[in-house]
Design an enzyme around this catalytic site. Structure first.
Site, PDB file in Angstrom:
ATOM      1  N   GLY A 293       6.462   4.941   8.425  1.00  0.00           N
ATOM      2  CA  GLY A 293       5.690   6.174   8.404  1.00  0.00           C
ATOM      3  C   GLY A 293       5.830   6.890   9.727  1.00  0.00           C
ATOM      4  O   GLY A 293       6.816   6.701  10.443  1.00  0.00           O
ATOM      5  N   SER A 294       4.818   7.684  10.048  1.00  0.00           N
ATOM      6  CA  SER A 294       4.908   8.519  11.247  1.00  0.00           C
ATOM      7  C   SER A 294       4.671   7.693  12.513  1.00  0.00           C
ATOM      8  O   SER A 294       4.023   6.641  12.473  1.00  0.00           O
ATOM      9  CB  SER A 294       3.877   9.629  11.153  1.00  0.00           C
ATOM     10  N   THR A 295       5.170   8.201  13.613  1.00  0.00           N
ATOM     11  CA  THR A 295       4.979   7.526  14.894  1.00  0.00           C
ATOM     12  C   THR A 295       3.491   7.483  15.251  1.00  0.00           C
ATOM     13  O   THR A 295       2.993   6.478  15.765  1.00  0.00           O
ATOM     14  CB  THR A 295       5.815   8.233  15.977  1.00  0.00           C
TER      15      THR A 295
ATOM     16  N   GLY B 174       1.922   4.789  13.273  1.00  0.00           N
ATOM     17  CA  GLY B 174       2.511   3.528  13.756  1.00  0.00           C
ATOM     18  C   GLY B 174       1.797   3.017  14.996  1.00  0.00           C
ATOM     19  O   GLY B 174       1.537   1.809  15.135  1.00  0.00           O
TER      20      GLY B 174
ATOM     21  N   GLU C  78       9.470  16.291  14.965  1.00  0.00           N
ATOM     22  CA  GLU C  78       9.969  15.992  13.623  1.00  0.00           C
ATOM     23  C   GLU C  78       9.299  16.935  12.633  1.00  0.00           C
ATOM     24  O   GLU C  78       8.082  16.954  12.512  1.00  0.00           O
ATOM     25  CB  GLU C  78       9.632  14.545  13.271  1.00  0.00           C
TER      26      GLU C  78
ATOM     27  N   LYS D 173       0.867  -1.184   0.000  1.00  0.00           N
ATOM     28  CA  LYS D 173       0.000   0.000   0.000  1.00  0.00           C
ATOM     29  C   LYS D 173       0.903   1.233   0.000  1.00  0.00           C
ATOM     30  O   LYS D 173       1.506   1.591   1.008  1.00  0.00           O
ATOM     31  CB  LYS D 173      -0.879  -0.101   1.231  1.00  0.00           C
TER      32      LYS D 173
ATOM     33  N   CYS E 114      13.614  10.274   7.394  1.00  0.00           N
ATOM     34  CA  CYS E 114      13.405   9.857   8.786  1.00  0.00           C
ATOM     35  C   CYS E 114      14.696  10.038   9.580  1.00  0.00           C
ATOM     36  O   CYS E 114      14.657  10.342  10.760  1.00  0.00           O
ATOM     37  CB  CYS E 114      12.931   8.422   8.824  1.00  0.00           C
TER      38      CYS E 114
ATOM     39  N   GLU F 148       8.766   1.172  11.352  1.00  0.00           N
ATOM     40  CA  GLU F 148       9.907   2.086  11.138  1.00  0.00           C
ATOM     41  C   GLU F 148       9.322   3.485  11.147  1.00  0.00           C
ATOM     42  O   GLU F 148       8.613   3.866  10.224  1.00  0.00           O
ATOM     43  CB  GLU F 148      10.570   1.821   9.779  1.00  0.00           C
TER      44      GLU F 148
HETATM   45  P1  NAP Z   1       2.211   8.530   7.529  1.00  0.00           P
HETATM   46  O1  NAP Z   1       1.262   9.635   7.407  1.00  0.00           O
HETATM   47  O2  NAP Z   1       2.308   7.834   8.824  1.00  0.00           O
HETATM   48  O3  NAP Z   1       1.815   7.511   6.370  1.00  0.00           O
HETATM   49  C1  NAP Z   1       2.552   6.342   6.113  1.00  0.00           C
HETATM   50  C2  NAP Z   1       1.670   5.362   5.367  1.00  0.00           C
HETATM   51  O4  NAP Z   1       0.582   4.979   6.200  1.00  0.00           O
HETATM   52  C3  NAP Z   1       1.042   5.931   4.107  1.00  0.00           C
HETATM   53  O5  NAP Z   1       0.947   4.919   3.138  1.00  0.00           O
HETATM   54  C4  NAP Z   1      -0.334   6.339   4.590  1.00  0.00           C
HETATM   55  O6  NAP Z   1      -1.272   6.414   3.576  1.00  0.00           O
HETATM   56  C5  NAP Z   1      -0.650   5.221   5.541  1.00  0.00           C
HETATM   57  N1  NAP Z   1      -1.662   5.550   6.548  1.00  0.00           N
HETATM   58  C6  NAP Z   1      -2.117   6.763   6.924  1.00  0.00           C
HETATM   59  N2  NAP Z   1      -3.038   6.631   7.904  1.00  0.00           N
HETATM   60  C7  NAP Z   1      -3.169   5.309   8.145  1.00  0.00           C
HETATM   61  C8  NAP Z   1      -3.945   4.539   9.047  1.00  0.00           C
HETATM   62  N3  NAP Z   1      -4.787   5.106   9.914  1.00  0.00           N
HETATM   63  N4  NAP Z   1      -3.805   3.202   9.035  1.00  0.00           N
HETATM   64  C9  NAP Z   1      -2.943   2.602   8.190  1.00  0.00           C
HETATM   65  N5  NAP Z   1      -2.186   3.274   7.302  1.00  0.00           N
HETATM   66  C10 NAP Z   1      -2.295   4.610   7.282  1.00  0.00           C
HETATM   67  O7  NAP Z   1       3.678   8.974   7.176  1.00  0.00           O
HETATM   68  P2  NAP Z   1       4.149   9.814   5.929  1.00  0.00           P
HETATM   69  O8  NAP Z   1       3.740  11.222   6.143  1.00  0.00           O
HETATM   70  O9  NAP Z   1       3.753   9.137   4.677  1.00  0.00           O
HETATM   71  O10 NAP Z   1       5.741   9.671   6.032  1.00  0.00           O
HETATM   72  C11 NAP Z   1       6.505  10.463   6.851  1.00  0.00           C
HETATM   73  C12 NAP Z   1       6.865   9.722   8.123  1.00  0.00           C
HETATM   74  O11 NAP Z   1       7.515   8.498   7.814  1.00  0.00           O
HETATM   75  C13 NAP Z   1       7.855  10.485   8.965  1.00  0.00           C
HETATM   76  O12 NAP Z   1       7.458  10.452  10.307  1.00  0.00           O
HETATM   77  C14 NAP Z   1       9.161   9.715   8.777  1.00  0.00           C
HETATM   78  O13 NAP Z   1      10.071   9.849   9.820  1.00  0.00           O
HETATM   79  C15 NAP Z   1       8.683   8.343   8.618  1.00  0.00           C
HETATM   80  N6  NAP Z   1       9.681   7.510   7.938  1.00  0.00           N
HETATM   81  C16 NAP Z   1      10.375   6.606   8.672  1.00  0.00           C
HETATM   82  C17 NAP Z   1      11.351   5.812   8.089  1.00  0.00           C
HETATM   83  C18 NAP Z   1      12.084   4.787   8.888  1.00  0.00           C
HETATM   84  O14 NAP Z   1      12.641   3.895   8.293  1.00  0.00           O
HETATM   85  N7  NAP Z   1      12.095   4.855  10.197  1.00  0.00           N
HETATM   86  C19 NAP Z   1      11.624   5.952   6.733  1.00  0.00           C
HETATM   87  C20 NAP Z   1      10.901   6.899   5.996  1.00  0.00           C
HETATM   88  C21 NAP Z   1       9.932   7.672   6.624  1.00  0.00           C
HETATM   89  P3  NAP Z   1      -1.648   7.838   2.911  1.00  0.00           P
HETATM   90  O15 NAP Z   1      -0.372   8.560   2.653  1.00  0.00           O
HETATM   91  O16 NAP Z   1      -2.353   7.456   1.684  1.00  0.00           O
HETATM   92  O17 NAP Z   1      -2.494   8.557   3.922  1.00  0.00           O
END
Ligand code: NAP
Ligand code: MG
Length: 497
Positions: free
Chosen positions: A242-244, A247, A400, A190, A300, A265
């Site tokens: 994705g975001s904490t 997560g 962040e 996804k 991240c 992650e």
């Molecule tokens: P995000 O908003 O948490 O979204 C991540 C993924 O989860 C997207 O595919 C999103 O879909 C989906 N999602 C959103 N709400 C959801 C829910 N309620 N249930 C299940 N899935 C859901 O994060 P982002 O804004 O895309 O990415 C930025 C974050 O990722 C930052 O916090 C960054 O630090 C972190 N990150 C971490 C790493 C690591 O390896 N630690 C690497 C890269 C990024 P939609 O986008 O379609 O809403």
């Protein structure tokens, strides 16, 4: 590869955008009949219409994945055959690197040069690395009572959902699907609604490589697709980047459904410590600038907090200003550009609001921080910002931001540096700059982070290094042999002789 000879603009005009979901071996429209659009943040232009999957599509995909997994066409394939197919998949990605890099660059506004040399190259590398592993990880025969034979084997967990972000769309996805496929699982990917194009495109390459129907599927859509997958009773494992905040929700969905394995992650606020004995301040400043400007700070592991020793503070800051000024917003399709757009309006507004908040809380803006309209009037570009922070508890030092905004904090002595560095809910990356080998080891040991760099930052794209976080930066590790632990169950078998 020379990126300079290619007319990327022209190539972009000729590009075909596939926007359909890939379910059970074929591209399909979403059952809801709904679509959404994906936008190029460097120009504000709509790139393509994308199918908006919902619960019914998830249901179809999970059923296909279960059928395919249970059928054994993938999980019970001879390891060498699975290896050959995944190697072919990696080669096909390499063969189509220009198209894939272009899709990534257009979809999220990142410089084409980076999309080529990092995102897509490393995706191919990741897949071939895990492919080569398939026939090289043996099980164990363990010492037990002589009347018994005790064996430990690794088995695939089954149906794996991979939910990934938009900052390195295909690369982050490959860190999950490559080890999961190598281990014999069925994967449902996804992508983020902000960056679905490459995930959708590679489904065709997976098919061409010979991955059987139902083993690799792609469901574009919004967060609810992720929620449905993470809550599904017939999904065995969810691997999330994705975001904490999201997560934590994923862990909840798993707890409330079937206790599927959850691997997270998450975010970071990584400290980059410049100790007083750092000899090469220019190199440290250059690395510090790269650590917050690369990918427009949407990393991240962004080194978003620089902790600098009071003794060298002024000298370091003057080098830092020069190094940060080297990152200039530019057209992502121009091969010289090193700073692209931020991903969308929401992220753009969020970054600018943090900059305003920093000023309000008394941080001094030393450089940058303005929105830039000179690249394209509708482009979402931001000049890299340096804030001199009077104390480490400002919002911009703790949260962040996920943009090119660097907080500089001054410290007195190594102990204070380590204390400030570790005073965070996150623990993803950290760095220390020092000439003293004992100090380097001591500080590296004290830092509560999944990766520690000494006298460098972000070095080591090598697949041998596990990647992941302490504390609320998540659990489990991507990359390396350890990634297999996420996607396999250990089985003990005892045979009475
Ligand atoms: P995000 O908003 O948490 O979204 C991540 C993924 O989860 C997207 O595919 C999103 O879909 C989906 N999602 C959103 N709400 C959801 C829910 N309620 N249930 C299940 N899935 C859901 O994060 P982002 O804004 O895309 O990415 C930025 C974050 O990722 C930052 O916090 C960054 O630090 C972190 N990150 C971490 C790493 C690591 O390896 N630690 C690497 C890269 C990024 P939609 O986008 O379609 O809403
Ligand atoms: Mg987009």
């Amino acid at each position: 590869m020379s990126t300079g000879t290619i007319n990327w603009q022209k190539k972009a005009e000729q590009l075909h955008f596939e926007g359909r979901a890939y379910i059970d071996g074929a591209y399909r429209k979403a059952l809801s009949g709904k679509e959404f659009t994906t936008i190029n943040p460097a120009t504000g232009k709509v790139l393509a219409s994308i199918e908006w999957c919902g619960e019914e599509d998830v249901e179809l995909a999970v059923r296909a994945a279960r059928r395919a997994f249970d059928g054994g066409a993938w999980s019970e394939l001879a390891p060498r055959s699975r290896m050959e197919i995944l190697k072919r998949f990696a080669s096909l990605i390499q063969d189509n690197i220009e198209e894939l890099a272009l899709l990534e660059s257009l979809d999220v506004g990142k410089p084409i040069a980076n999309a080529l040399s990092v995102d897509i190259s490393n995706t191919a590398y990741c897949i071939s690395w895990f492919a080569e592993l398939i026939d090289k990880v043996p099980g164990e025969v363990v010492p037990v009572d002589p009347a018994l034979l005790g064996m430990v084997t690794r088995e695939p967990v089954g149906v794996v959902a991979a939910i990934v972000p938009w900052n390195f769309p295909l690369l982050m996805a490959s860190w999950k699907f490559a080890p999961a496929l190598a281990a014999g699982n069925a994967v449902i990917l996804k992508p983020s609604e902000k960056s679905p194009l490459t995930a959708i495109r590679v489904a065709a390459l997976a098919e061409a490589a010979g991955i059987p129907p139902g083993i690799f599927q792609v469901l574009p859509g919004a967060g609810d697709v992720g929620q449905t997958l993470a809550s599904h009773l017939d999904v065995d494992c969810v691997a999330f980047t994705g975001s904490t905040a999201v997560g934590k929700q994923i862990a909840n969905y798993a707890a409330q459904s079937n206790l599927k394995r959850v691997w997270l992650e998450l975010g970071g606020k990584s400290p980059n410590i410049i100790l007083a004995d750092c000899k090469d301040l220019k190199a440290a400043a250059k690395a510090a600038a790269g650590a917050i400007c690369y990918n427009a700070g949407q990393m991240c592991t962004a080194g978003s907090r620089v902790l600098v020793a009071r003794e060298i503070r002024e000298a370091f800051l003057s080098e830092l200003k020069v190094a940060m000024a080297d990152y200039r917003p530019g057209d992502p399709l121009s091969p010289e550009t090193n700073l692209g757009a931020v991903v969308d309006q929401r992220q753009f507004d969020k970054v600018l609001s943090y900059i305003a908040q920093g000023k309000k809380e008394g941080a001094k803006l030393l450089q940058g921080g303005a929105a830039v309209q000179t690249v394209h009037p509708d482009g979402l570009f931001i000049e890299p910002a340096i804030f001199d922070c009077p104390q480490p508890n400002l919002t911009i030092c703790r949260e962040e931001i996920f943009g090119p905004v660097l907080s500089v904090i001054t410290f007195d002595g190594v102990d204070e540096a380590v204390r400030i560095a570790n005073d965070s809910q996150y623990g993803l990356g950290a760095a220390v700059w020092t000439q003293d080998v004992s100090t380097a080891h001591k500080v590296a040991r004290q830092l509560r982070a999944g990766t520690v760099w000494v006298n460098c930052y972000e070095e080591g794209g090598d697949m041998n290094l596990p990647f992941g976080g302490y504390k609320q930066s998540g659990n489990g590790r991507d990359k390396s042999l350890h990634a297999l632990e996420k996607y396999t169950e250990l089985k003990s078998t005892l045979i009475k002789l």
